[in-house]
Design a protein around this motif. Structure first.
Motif, PDB file in Angstrom:
ATOM      1  N   THR A 236       0.655  -1.661  -0.182  1.00  0.00           N
ATOM      2  CA  THR A 236      -0.288  -0.056  -0.217  1.00  0.00           C
ATOM      3  C   THR A 236       0.867   1.396  -0.153  1.00  0.00           C
ATOM      4  N   HIS A 237       0.645   2.203  -1.214  1.00  0.00           N
ATOM      5  CA  HIS A 237       0.611   3.827  -0.019  1.00  0.00           C
ATOM      6  C   HIS A 237      -0.544   4.220   0.184  1.00  0.00           C
ATOM      7  N   GLN A 238      -0.172   4.082   1.162  1.00  0.00           N
ATOM      8  CA  GLN A 238      -1.185   4.447   2.299  1.00  0.00           C
ATOM      9  C   GLN A 238      -1.901   5.994   2.075  1.00  0.00           C
ATOM     10  N   ARG A 239      -3.245   6.050   2.662  1.00  0.00           N
ATOM     11  CA  ARG A 239      -3.772   6.989   2.539  1.00  0.00           C
ATOM     12  C   ARG A 239      -3.788   8.770   2.650  1.00  0.00           C
ATOM     13  N   ASP A 240      -3.047   8.328   3.251  1.00  0.00           N
ATOM     14  CA  ASP A 240      -2.218   9.826   4.411  1.00  0.00           C
ATOM     15  C   ASP A 240      -0.662   9.471   4.379  1.00  0.00           C
ATOM     16  N   GLU A 241       0.642   9.669   4.443  1.00  0.00           N
ATOM     17  CA  GLU A 241       1.719   9.869   4.655  1.00  0.00           C
ATOM     18  C   GLU A 241       2.158  11.230   5.263  1.00  0.00           C
ATOM     19  N   SER A 242       1.071  11.485   5.709  1.00  0.00           N
ATOM     20  CA  SER A 242       1.059  13.874   6.301  1.00  0.00           C
ATOM     21  C   SER A 242       0.160  13.765   6.591  1.00  0.00           C
ATOM     22  N   SER A 245      -6.088  13.734   5.120  1.00  0.00           N
ATOM     23  CA  SER A 245      -6.842  14.108   5.728  1.00  0.00           C
ATOM     24  C   SER A 245      -6.931  12.973   6.459  1.00  0.00           C
ATOM     25  N   ILE A 246      -6.677  11.986   6.820  1.00  0.00           N
ATOM     26  CA  ILE A 246      -7.016  11.141   8.226  1.00  0.00           C
ATOM     27  C   ILE A 246      -5.521  10.976   9.153  1.00  0.00           C
ATOM     28  N   GLY A 247      -4.545  11.634   8.026  1.00  0.00           N
ATOM     29  CA  GLY A 247      -3.383  11.396   8.777  1.00  0.00           C
ATOM     30  C   GLY A 247      -2.450  10.765   9.288  1.00  0.00           C
ATOM     31  N   LEU A 248      -0.559  11.183   9.230  1.00  0.00           N
ATOM     32  CA  LEU A 248      -0.100  10.144   9.278  1.00  0.00           C
ATOM     33  C   LEU A 248       0.282   8.268   9.921  1.00  0.00           C
ATOM     34  N   HIS A 270       6.747   2.631  -0.120  1.00  0.00           N
ATOM     35  CA  HIS A 270       7.659   4.367   0.062  1.00  0.00           C
ATOM     36  C   HIS A 270       7.815   4.847   1.300  1.00  0.00           C
ATOM     37  N   ILE A 271       8.167   3.931   2.437  1.00  0.00           N
ATOM     38  CA  ILE A 271       7.376   4.647   4.062  1.00  0.00           C
ATOM     39  C   ILE A 271       7.744   6.212   4.255  1.00  0.00           C
ATOM     40  N   LYS A 272       7.414   6.848   5.324  1.00  0.00           N
ATOM     41  CA  LYS A 272       7.953   8.031   5.566  1.00  0.00           C
ATOM     42  C   LYS A 272       7.699   9.211   5.836  1.00  0.00           C
ATOM     43  N   ALA A 273       7.449  10.613   6.492  1.00  0.00           N
ATOM     44  CA  ALA A 273       7.331  11.312   7.145  1.00  0.00           C
ATOM     45  C   ALA A 273       6.978  12.571   6.160  1.00  0.00           C
ATOM     46  N   LEU A 274       5.892  13.046   5.424  1.00  0.00           N
ATOM     47  CA  LEU A 274       5.506  13.943   4.307  1.00  0.00           C
ATOM     48  C   LEU A 274       5.027  15.138   4.874  1.00  0.00           C
ATOM     49  N   GLY A 275       6.451  15.849   4.708  1.00  0.00           N
ATOM     50  CA  GLY A 275       5.646  17.480   5.035  1.00  0.00           C
ATOM     51  C   GLY A 275       5.988  17.596   7.311  1.00  0.00           C
ATOM     52  N   VAL A 276       6.312  19.410   7.133  1.00  0.00           N
ATOM     53  CA  VAL A 276       6.465  19.870   7.867  1.00  0.00           C
ATOM     54  C   VAL A 276       5.726  19.595   9.083  1.00  0.00           C
ATOM     55  N   ASP A 277       3.970  18.757   8.984  1.00  0.00           N
ATOM     56  CA  ASP A 277       3.180  18.405  10.161  1.00  0.00           C
ATOM     57  C   ASP A 277       4.084  17.421  10.476  1.00  0.00           C
ATOM     58  N   VAL A 278       4.288  16.308   9.997  1.00  0.00           N
ATOM     59  CA  VAL A 278       4.657  15.386  10.912  1.00  0.00           C
ATOM     60  C   VAL A 278       6.087  14.550  10.802  1.00  0.00           C
ATOM     61  N   ARG A 352       1.418  24.281   2.354  1.00  0.00           N
ATOM     62  CA  ARG A 352       2.128  24.933   3.535  1.00  0.00           C
ATOM     63  C   ARG A 352       2.779  23.517   3.989  1.00  0.00           C
ATOM     64  N   ARG A 353       1.155  22.872   4.088  1.00  0.00           N
ATOM     65  CA  ARG A 353       2.007  21.271   4.630  1.00  0.00           C
ATOM     66  C   ARG A 353       3.497  21.292   3.801  1.00  0.00           C
ATOM     67  N   ARG A 354       3.637  20.970   2.166  1.00  0.00           N
ATOM     68  CA  ARG A 354       5.283  20.415   2.151  1.00  0.00           C
ATOM     69  C   ARG A 354       6.036  21.086   1.697  1.00  0.00           C
ATOM     70  N   GLY A 355       6.091  22.308   2.730  1.00  0.00           N
ATOM     71  CA  GLY A 355       6.962  23.507   3.035  1.00  0.00           C
ATOM     72  C   GLY A 355       6.984  24.316   1.912  1.00  0.00           C
ATOM     73  N   GLY A 356       6.345  24.293   1.591  1.00  0.00           N
ATOM     74  CA  GLY A 356       6.486  26.370   0.163  1.00  0.00           C
ATOM     75  C   GLY A 356       6.866  26.051  -0.630  1.00  0.00           C
ATOM     76  N   ALA A 357       6.461  26.571  -1.315  1.00  0.00           N
ATOM     77  CA  ALA A 357       6.819  26.668  -3.081  1.00  0.00           C
ATOM     78  C   ALA A 357       8.173  27.039  -3.383  1.00  0.00           C
ATOM     79  N   SER A 358       9.267  26.961  -1.953  1.00  0.00           N
ATOM     80  CA  SER A 358      10.786  26.879  -3.299  1.00  0.00           C
ATOM     81  C   SER A 358      11.186  25.928  -2.586  1.00  0.00           C
ATOM     82  N   SER A 359      10.474  25.115  -1.813  1.00  0.00           N
ATOM     83  CA  SER A 359      10.455  23.275  -1.649  1.00  0.00           C
ATOM     84  C   SER A 359      10.028  22.508  -3.614  1.00  0.00           C
ATOM     85  N   MET A 360       9.411  23.005  -3.844  1.00  0.00           N
ATOM     86  CA  MET A 360       8.425  21.741  -5.172  1.00  0.00           C
ATOM     87  C   MET A 360       9.674  22.367  -6.357  1.00  0.00           C
ATOM     88  N   LEU A 361       9.907  21.537  -6.953  1.00  0.00           N
ATOM     89  CA  LEU A 361      11.028  21.421  -8.069  1.00  0.00           C
ATOM     90  C   LEU A 361      10.403  20.504  -9.077  1.00  0.00           C
TER      91      LEU A 361
END
Length: 547
Positions: A236-242, A245-248, A270-278, A352-361
């Motif tokens: 599973t690419h789980q429902r929320d890695e960040s 929705s239901i949170g990591l 691809h297990i991870k904690a994605l984004g500034v909130d997690v 915001r969750r992903r760290g802002g526009a400068s974090s997205m290449l």
């Protein structure tokens, strides 16, 4: 080969010393001890001699030879005189099973009309001999037909298919945001059963993506039971890695519940904690999985060694409800001022969750924005980052496709390293267009986390890429160097094995593979693919509850 420098001599001397010590003092405890007998070995097609051998298991390395005949390994053991038509001098080299990548999007090459693309050099040059496809819920239920087409066309790596929940739900319900009725659910279950009986390894989901995200947990469990009855894995690419929705942590609990109630192993892709909130949540995530394992659940995960994830601009920023009904419906919502405001509000939070526009290449190929961040494109166009993102999305809609790929720098190094060190985590690339992980994951992990940071040692790196993957995915005859197994064998230079791809040049082939054999055929020689298409589609042949 280039001259051996003093630093290389030092590295190789250490490898040889380590291997000889292991051979002299510990070989009796090796998993392959029974292969080192005095019995004569018949002439071989290939002899790989004098390398430092990591056999895919948990034992120490040793210096020895590996002999191949046809598509099989016929000898693994201490150096000895074996007649062979071809000899590979592996002195000072590392010899391992071919790597097995459990989560890829290699379809872009494997399904190409060009044979040179189907060879799959992006993976071969990393030492990968087997790739898993059909991940994130995308695998076709027409497993047998697809396998026949791949076999007829010829592919360079072995291929293992999953059947995808998203492909099945999309076939039955399209992109609708609703639950299936009884008849529709029965059809979804039938398609899973069919795919499993045709040899799929298990059921994959991508519950983060629409239309899969519209499914309830109970719907997924009902469908997953059909794969469980036939010995499948829930990948599973789980429902929320960040915190979408239901949170990591809520998402981890959902995945564990699906496996528990369906009665099947759970594998987190691809297990991870994605984004500034997690960021920093890795310890809690690990604790939840460890508790499930202690309670008898079979739970594992794979991980790629990059701090940036890779997805589309749409998936990373748009709210799921905006994608209900497909791209035509999305275009209508963007054209409606009230709905567009709602969409932009949700996009602002996602950014915001992903760290802002400068974090997205922005990594889509051959676009005006390729190689620039979202912040940079906003400056170029003199608009807000959200308006820039909408412009990119609309450009994709106008062409009937996606607005393009993005590498999103949203992970913390401490989380990546801690997850990597867990005994139930293996290596994967999640290789997809526009991200260097497609061309460089395995050498990147080796170079950064083995050689430079010492996060894991070489033996663990090999184990996470070979035997442990075969164990989790129940891949018979591969992942270990032992007589009788298929001849998927890698020889790499410990000083030269390195990535060449990066975020700005993501399609550069890796270097340092001296030789890679796929089913006994040399697929890579001195960092160059030979053009051989020796891969096989590895379908399960013994499947319970199939008539």
């Amino acid at each position: 080969m280039p001259p051996i420098t003093p630093s290389k001599r030092k590295t190789r001397s250490k490898l040889l010393a380590a291997g000889l010590v292991a051979l002299l003092s510990g070989c009796a405890t090796q998993p392959l001890a029974q292969t080192r007998s005095a019995a004569s070995v018949a002439p071989a097609a290939v002899l790989i001699e004098g390398g430092t051998i990591y056999d895919g298991g948990e034992g120490p390395p040793f210096v020895g030879d590996v002999a191949l005949r046809g598509d099989r390994i016929v000898y693994v053991g201490p150096p000895r005189s074996i007649e062979a038509r071809q000899t590979v001098n592996a002195r000072g080299m590392i010899v391992t099973p071919g790597f097995i990548d459990p989560h890829t999007h290699a379809d872009v090459f494997l399904r190409s009309a060009s044979r040179s693309q189907r060879v799959n050099a992006a993976w071969l040059n990393q030492g990968v001999s087997t790739v898993v496809i059909g991940v994130d819920g995308g695998g076709t239920p027409e497993v047998a037909d697809d396998a026949a087409k791949l076999t007829e066309a010829g592919v360079g790596t072995n291929v293992i298919p999953f059947v995808g929940f998203g492909a099945i739900r999309g076939r039955v319900l399209g992109s609708q945001s609703r639950a299936p009725d009884r008849q529709e659910l029965a059809e979804m279950k039938r398609l899973v059963a069919k795919a499993m009986c045709e040899g799929a390894r298990g059921l994959s989901t991508g519950l983060f993506y629409t239309p899969q995200s519209f499914a309830t947990t109970e719907e997924v469990i009902a469908v997953a039971k059909e794969a469980a009855r036939r010995g499948g894995i829930y990948d599973t690419h789980q429902r929320d890695e960040s915190s979408y929705s239901i949170g990591l942590l809520g998402s981890v609990e959902e995945a564990l519940r699906i496996g528990r109630e369906a009665g099947m192993p759970v594998h987190f892709a691809h297990i991870k904690a994605l984004g500034v909130d997690v960021q920093g949540y890795a310890p809690q995530l690990i604790a939840m999985i460890e508790a499930a394992r202690r309670n008898g659940s079979e739970v594992t995960a794979d991980q790629y060694p990059w701090l940036a994830s890779g997805t589309s601009v749409e998936a990373s920023l748009l709210p799921g409800w905006a994608l209900a009904g497909g791209r035509e419906a999305l275009a209508k919502r963007l054209a409606d001022p009230a709905q567009r405001r709602r969409i932009e509000e949700a996009m602002t939070e996602s950014l915001r969750r992903r760290g802002g526009a400068s974090s997205m290449l922005l990594t889509a190929l051959n676009q005006p924005w390729t190689g620039k961040t979202l912040a940079q494109m906003a400056d170029v166009w003199e608009v807000s980052p959200i308006d820039a993102a909408v412009r990119i999305i609309q450009a994709g809609l106008d062409k009937g496709g996606s607005g393009g790929d993005v590498a999103s720098f949203n992970m913390a190094e401490r989380d990546v390293e801690l997850l990597m060190q867990q005994p139930w985590v293996i290596t994967s690339s999640d290789g997809s267009n526009g991200h260097p992980r497609m061309f460089a994951t395995y050498p990147e992990k080796y170079r950064k986390y083995v050689r430079e940071k010492h996060t894991i040692d070489l033996g663990r790196f090999v184990r996470q890429s070979t035997g442990q993957v075969a164990d989790i995915y129940k891949i018979d005859g591969r992942g270990y160097l032992k007589p009788g197994n298929y001849a998927d064998v890698l020889v790499f230079d410990p000083d030269e094995f390195a990535p060449r791809a990066d975020y700005l040049k993501p399609r550069e082939l890796s270097v340092g593979v001296k030789a890679l054999f796929v089913n006994g055929t040399m697929a890579v020689k001195d960092s160059s693919a030979t053009g051989a298409a020796a891969g096989k589609v590895l379908l399960r042949t013994t499947v319970p509850d199939c008539r």
